[in-house]
Design a protein around this motif. Structure first.
Motif, PDB file in Angstrom:
ATOM      1  N   SER A  42      10.525  55.486  26.569  1.00 23.72           N
ATOM      2  CA  SER A  42       9.775  56.041  27.166  1.00 23.72           C
ATOM      3  C   SER A  42       8.305  56.246  26.698  1.00 23.72           C
ATOM      4  O   SER A  42       7.720  57.336  25.774  1.00 23.72           O
ATOM      5  CB  SER A  42      10.895  57.411  28.046  1.00 23.72           C
ATOM      6  N   LEU A  97       9.041  62.660  31.024  1.00 24.08           N
ATOM      7  CA  LEU A  97       9.501  62.017  29.984  1.00 24.08           C
ATOM      8  C   LEU A  97      10.727  62.904  29.727  1.00 24.08           C
ATOM      9  O   LEU A  97      12.372  62.206  29.008  1.00 24.08           O
ATOM     10  CB  LEU A  97       8.581  62.444  28.806  1.00 24.08           C
ATOM     11  N   LYS A 156      10.198  57.977  22.939  1.00 21.06           N
ATOM     12  CA  LYS A 156       9.184  59.031  23.314  1.00 21.06           C
ATOM     13  C   LYS A 156       8.316  58.750  22.976  1.00 21.06           C
ATOM     14  O   LYS A 156       7.828  59.094  22.337  1.00 21.06           O
ATOM     15  CB  LYS A 156       9.892  59.795  24.549  1.00 21.06           C
TER      16      LYS A 156
END
Length: 370
Positions: free
Chosen positions: A182, A264, A272
């Protein structure tokens, strides 16, 4: 008698389709610079044609405009008669054009996942070999190594015709686990991004569009969020990127980081990260209904809050990679301190190399053990 070569005068291809393609590449660049303003892009195209003779023969800019309409790249604006707007087809074309310009033509991967150092069942082969275990897939067996083991262990029998391959001879090639990533891309849209006669926002837009197209093509299981920050911070969609403009804003890096971390937290992925493209120092904070601003040097109140968020991101295992498109020594000192607190990375980039840096770091900055 050997065949020779026959030469003739070169005749350039001045077909309408060829003329359209050459003008279309320039139009896509112009419509990105003008933030999706078709009229302004076409006006610039006319001026370039006058200056450099872009059109030849019977195919002119008017023909090009008609072809843009026929091919579905521009539509008439319903709110303003006689005006045009770009279509979703053009928006996607701009992203693909940015991807090719910045990253080169990429071959689409199979699943678009990212490797981790941990081995196990997966779909990308590593260089490690081990003995066969019950449950291993047949396609993991390294036949060359396994046959070699059988030959060394059993030979070919007395007659030379017998070949024995036992389970103990089998070796398999390890595969590597894949994982999702992400990413939040933060883009500075403060006024300094167009100051001093240098357009810094267009390269930043191109990087964002290219990264979005890269994720879509090569890493479809990844998440990419794009946010912009000036006095405040807000998310934008990939569709909005061609229309992104700089505003009369200060630089509220704190608001951008807070929003990035909030986004996030909602992503249930092991990897992340935050990418931040900026050209200046943090100069602004939101306080109640107003703003605390100081553009003169590094304000310790603003800097301390920014560093606190860098530390918070580190505790959440979120590395921040800063792409600083400015070279002021005191700004570099701030970025170095910010990066040390977060234990992330920093690059001091000219505009030309910005995209390549983002691309390389996107591939490398995501390896974690599951």
């Amino acid at each position: 008698m050997a065949a020779g070569f026959r030469f003739r005068d070169f005749v350039p291809d001045d077909s309408p389709e060829k003329g359209f393609e050459s003008l279309f590449k320039i139009f896509m660049q112009l419509v990105t610079i003008t933030s999706g303003d078709v009229a302004e892009a076409l006006s610039w195209l006319n001026e370039l044609d006058k200056q450099y003779g872009l059109t030849e023969g019977e195919y002119g800019i008017g023909n090009f405009i008609e072809d843009l309409k026929k091919k579905g790249y521009i539509d008439e604006n319903e709110q303003e008669k006689g005006a045009f707007k770009i279509t979703p087809k053009t928006e996607q074309g701009i992203r693909k054009s940015a991807l090719e310009e910045i990253f080169g033509k990429l071959k689409k991967g199979n699943t678009g996942n990212h490797r981790t150092p941990q081995v196990g069942q997966g779909d990308e082969l590593s260089t490690d070999l081990r003995e066969f275990r019950f449950g291993d897939a047949v396609d993991q067996i390294s036949m060359t190594e396994s046959i070699r083991n059988a030959q060394l262990n059993h030979g070919f029998g007395e007659s030379g015709d017998d070949f024995t391959l036992a389970e103990s001879d089998l070796e398999v090639r390890e595969t590597e686990h894949k994982t999702q990533t992400s990413t939040v891309l933060m883009i500075d849209i403060s006024h300094s991004m167009i100051l001093y006669g240098e357009d810094r926002i267009t390269p930043a837009k191109k990087v964002a569009m290219a990264l979005a197209e890269l994720v879509k093509q090569k890493y479809p299981k990844d998440f990419l969020d794009v946010i912009v920050f000036g006095n405040d911070a807000w998310p934008i969609t990939i569709k909005d990127l061609p229309y992104l403009e700089v505003g009369p804003y200060h630089t509220n890096t704190v608001a951008g980081l807070e929003l990035a971390l909030d986004l996030l937290r909602k992503r249930k992925t092991p990897n992340k990260q935050i990418f931040m493209i900026t050209d200046g120092k943090p100069t602004c904070l939101k306080e109640g209904n107003g703003y605390y601003k100081n553009s003169f040097g590094l304000d310790r109140k603003v800097v301390n809050k920014t560093l606190n968020l860098a530390a918070a991101a580190r505790r959440l295992h979120v590395p921040i990679t800063t792409f600083m498109i400015a070279s002021d020594p005191y700004l570099q000192q701030f970025v170095e301190e910010f990066t040390q607190v977060n234990q992330g990375k920093a690059y001091y980039s000219g505009l030309k190399g910005l995209g390549h840096l983002v691309f390389e770091d996107y591939k490398k900055n995501r390896r974690k053990t599951l």
